[in-house]
Design a protein around this motif. Structure first.
Motif, PDB file in Angstrom:
ATOM      1  N   ASP A 124       0.874  -1.169   0.000  1.00 34.48           N
ATOM      2  CA  ASP A 124       0.000   0.000   0.000  1.00 34.48           C
ATOM      3  C   ASP A 124       0.913   1.220   0.000  1.00 34.48           C
ATOM      4  O   ASP A 124       1.473   1.589   1.037  1.00 34.48           O
ATOM      5  N   TYR A 125       1.060   1.837  -1.162  1.00 34.98           N
ATOM      6  CA  TYR A 125       2.034   2.918  -1.302  1.00 34.98           C
ATOM      7  C   TYR A 125       1.599   4.187  -0.578  1.00 34.98           C
ATOM      8  O   TYR A 125       2.444   5.032  -0.254  1.00 34.98           O
ATOM      9  N   ARG A 126       0.323   4.331  -0.296  1.00 27.91           N
ATOM     10  CA  ARG A 126      -0.102   5.488   0.505  1.00 27.91           C
ATOM     11  C   ARG A 126       0.496   5.392   1.912  1.00 27.91           C
ATOM     12  O   ARG A 126       0.975   6.391   2.458  1.00 27.91           O
ATOM     13  N   GLU A 129       4.602   5.565   1.506  1.00 23.65           N
ATOM     14  CA  GLU A 129       5.132   6.884   1.165  1.00 23.65           C
ATOM     15  C   GLU A 129       4.904   7.893   2.286  1.00 23.65           C
ATOM     16  O   GLU A 129       5.649   8.870   2.397  1.00 23.65           O
ATOM     17  N   ASN A 130       3.912   7.668   3.121  1.00 26.23           N
ATOM     18  CA  ASN A 130       3.673   8.558   4.258  1.00 26.23           C
ATOM     19  C   ASN A 130       4.811   8.493   5.276  1.00 26.23           C
ATOM     20  O   ASN A 130       5.005   9.420   6.058  1.00 26.23           O
TER      21      ASN A 130
END
Length: 210
Positions: A124-126, A129-130
């Motif tokens: 889950d790149y969200r 990246e967070n």
């Protein structure tokens, strides 16, 4: 001195060990390889497994004709070293297994999910990246020499598969480890409990725990 091989963790490279080499090289001949799919070592396969990494280590020792080297592995390097100790008990003179686990725990699954590795092969790149620098992809392209433009995502998704694949070790597998073994665990490790480290040391004949 005697040969010491140092194995880094996931997404890192042999440069992880640079701050420690001045100390280690006073006592050992030190070899710091890049693991499969990391740094200057490419991975021609669609996946990475700990057994592949163990085979790579065995191939390195054999091809360099090293006699019973000491090997230290940290995180994924330690996990591959645990597999190596089971499958190639005659090749190493001693093992230092740092930050490794032998079975999935709720804390482990919660930790990798919280980092964005939510299921086998899926990131889950969200979430990821967070918690990462804005230029994380460029940093990974600079660290790892695979020429594919999308390699940062390829590597992370390979790791998501690796980290969610059950280890399935049996008691008899631990009994195969014959090299003197030290289990090394940080007291504040958020992923692996100290209890699991104690249990792992108890499973390996003659192993010590720090």
């Amino acid at each position: 001195g005697h040969t010491l091989i140092l194995l880094h963790g996931a997404t890192d490279t042999h440069r992880l060990w640079d701050p420690f080499l001045a100390v280690f090289t006073k006592h050992f001949r030190v070899i710091t390889p890049d693991s499969r799919g990391h740094g200057a070592t490419l991975n021609p396969e669609p996946l990475i497994t700990y057994s592949m990494m163990a085979d790579d280590l065995a191939g390195l020792i054999t091809s360099l004709q090293l006699r019973k080297p000491f090997v230290m592995g940290y995180s994924d390097g330690g996990q591959a070293l645990l597999d190596f100790g089971m499958r190639y008990p005659e090749l190493a003179g001693g093992l230092v297994i740092g930050g490794a686990w032998y079975r999935f725990s709720q804390s482990y699954q919660d930790a990798i999910s919280a980092a964005g590795f939510v299921k086998p092969g899926r990131v889950d790149y969200r979430i990821y990246e967070n918690q990462s620098p804005l230029d994380w992809q460029e940093r990974m392209r600079q660290a790892h020499q695979d020429p594919r433009q999308d390699y940062p995502r390829i590597l992370l998704e390979q790791l998501a598969h690796l980290w969610w694949t059950p280890l399935d070790y049996q008691l008899s597998d631990f009994r195969k480890i014959s090299a003197p073994t030290l289990i090394l665990m940080g007291e504040k490790d958020e992923m692996i409990s100290s209890r699991q480290a104690v249990e792992l040391a108890d499973l390996i004949p003659g192993a010590e725990l720090a």
